[in-house]
Design an enzyme around this catalytic site. Structure first.
Site, PDB file in Angstrom:
ATOM      1  N   SER A  45      -3.726   3.034   4.854  1.00  0.00           N
ATOM      2  CA  SER A  45      -4.058   2.398   3.434  1.00  0.00           C
ATOM      3  C   SER A  45      -4.128   1.073   3.694  1.00  0.00           C
ATOM      4  O   SER A  45      -4.860   0.288   3.292  1.00  0.00           O
ATOM      5  CB  SER A  45      -3.147   2.866   2.583  1.00  0.00           C
ATOM      6  OG  SER A  45      -3.722   2.200   1.358  1.00  0.00           O
ATOM      7  N   THR A 105       0.569  -0.234  -7.204  1.00  0.00           N
ATOM      8  CA  THR A 105      -0.202  -0.580  -8.307  1.00  0.00           C
ATOM      9  C   THR A 105      -0.075   0.786  -9.305  1.00  0.00           C
ATOM     10  O   THR A 105      -0.071   0.746 -10.555  1.00  0.00           O
ATOM     11  CB  THR A 105      -1.695  -0.557  -8.248  1.00  0.00           C
ATOM     12  OG1 THR A 105      -1.807  -1.695  -7.032  1.00  0.00           O
ATOM     13  CG2 THR A 105      -2.510  -0.694  -9.270  1.00  0.00           C
ATOM     14  N   HIS A 130       6.676  -7.448  -2.492  1.00  0.00           N
ATOM     15  CA  HIS A 130       6.400  -6.779  -1.255  1.00  0.00           C
ATOM     16  C   HIS A 130       7.891  -7.046  -0.159  1.00  0.00           C
ATOM     17  O   HIS A 130       7.763  -6.570   0.816  1.00  0.00           O
ATOM     18  CB  HIS A 130       5.433  -6.835  -0.696  1.00  0.00           C
ATOM     19  CG  HIS A 130       4.372  -6.060  -1.002  1.00  0.00           C
ATOM     20  ND1 HIS A 130       4.218  -4.845  -1.694  1.00  0.00           N
ATOM     21  CD2 HIS A 130       2.927  -6.555  -1.496  1.00  0.00           C
ATOM     22  CE1 HIS A 130       3.212  -4.567  -2.356  1.00  0.00           C
ATOM     23  NE2 HIS A 130       2.248  -5.378  -2.054  1.00  0.00           N
ATOM     24  N   LYS A 174       0.973  -1.193  -0.047  1.00  0.00           N
ATOM     25  CA  LYS A 174       0.003   0.114  -0.037  1.00  0.00           C
ATOM     26  C   LYS A 174       0.901   1.099  -0.074  1.00  0.00           C
ATOM     27  O   LYS A 174       0.369   2.381   0.537  1.00  0.00           O
ATOM     28  CB  LYS A 174      -1.138   0.012   1.244  1.00  0.00           C
ATOM     29  CG  LYS A 174      -2.078  -1.245   1.152  1.00  0.00           C
ATOM     30  CD  LYS A 174      -2.774  -1.346  -0.218  1.00  0.00           C
ATOM     31  CE  LYS A 174      -3.545  -0.319  -0.353  1.00  0.00           C
ATOM     32  NZ  LYS A 174      -4.405  -0.616  -1.622  1.00  0.00           N
TER      33      LYS A 174
END
Length: 296
Positions: A139, A53, A109, A49
């Protein structure tokens, strides 16, 4: 391996070398660690987060020189295999990556110490995006709420404690950003900041293009800025994770693309939480040379 998790319950978690991970990742760890990178792989790495993306969409548009139709060829998780991620209804990122022709753009990640060694041995280019921890926490909390492939977050107060102590999937934010920061000079790592990308996207996208090896003119840069703006991406089914089954990600609980703002933490943190967070942050980030902007 057989994927037993089907989304009816919350994903269970376990530890890999002291870092909390979804159980399927733990079960496949040997294969993940032994993953064979290729010299022309490009790896996008973030703490969860932190603009993952967003970075992926920017990179895809850079690689395709602003051709939006090309970036609509498949959803994000298909275009960019997530190497340590295994979900029954989506598949194995590892298998997907191994089957993909070169050149590949991959996602992880993982903290630096858990990165499969072949990425460094093959001298791969790595893009790291970091986000200020207060907004990152908020987030990630909302992402936990809507994503059954992660453990239930508990109350806001409980999740605040989990984040502060690093008892969340992919471990401590502080250790993650510091580990990649310290590695950036020894390897081909471009270290970017979410807040810089928000403040001056054209400048940061140009920097990304140069790192990737694409020289883009102003009209293409402007097009990429537009198509990777939050409002446009939120409506893009190839980028907003709306194609993922609702039993895994329930957008009615919280949309995958929620706000994308700098400073939203002020709507969540109490005064006491903020003071405690700041004190912990100052102690843990002292001497790193890393500075984050918490608001504009």
């Amino acid at each position: 391996m057989e994927l037993k998790w089907d989304g009816t319950e919350r994903m269970t978690v376990d530890y890999v070398k002291g870092i909390l991970q979804p159980t399927p990742t733990c079960d496949s760890w040997d294969q993940i660690w032994d993953f064979q990178a290729r010299p022309d792989d490009l790896l996008i790495c973030t703490y969860p987060k932190a603009g993952t993306t967003w970075t992926q969409e920017i990179v895809d548009l850079i690689q395709n020189e602003g051709d939006v139709d090309r970036t609509h060829r498949a959803p994000t998780h298909v275009r960019f295999p997530f190497i340590e991620w295994i979900i029954q209804s989506i598949g194995s990122g590892l298998e997907h990556a191994n089957a993909m022709p070169s050149p590949r753009t991959l996602k992880t990640h993982l903290p630096f110490q858990l990165l499969p060694p072949s990425f460094l041995e093959k001298n791969c280019k790595i893009i790291y995006m970091a986000r200020n921890p207060k907004d990152n926490l908020v987030s990630y909390y909302h992402f936990h709420r809507m994503n059954k492939a992660l453990p239930a977050p508990g109350t806001w107060e409980e999740y605040f404690e989990s984040f502060l102590t690093g008892k969340v999937c992919w471990g401590s934010w502080h250790d993650h950003v510091k580990g990649w920061w310290e590695a950036r000079d020894q390897h081909r790592i471009l270290y970017l900041f979410y807040e810089d990308m928000k403040m001056n996207p054209k400048h940061e996208i140009r920097k990304l293009g140069e790192f990737i090896g694409k020289k883009l003119d102003d009209s293409v840069l402007d097009k990429i800025v537009h198509h990777t703006s939050f409002d446009v991406m939120k409506q893009n089914p190839m980028a907003n994770y709306s194609t993922v089954p609702a039993k895994v990600m329930d957008h009615s609980v919280s949309p995958f693309m929620r706000k994308g703002e700098v400073g939203d933490w002020k709507n969540h943190f109490t005064v006491a939480q903020n003071e405690r967070f700041d004190e912990d942050y100052q102690r843990r980030m002292a001497g790193t040379g890393l500075t984050f902007r918490f608001q504009f």
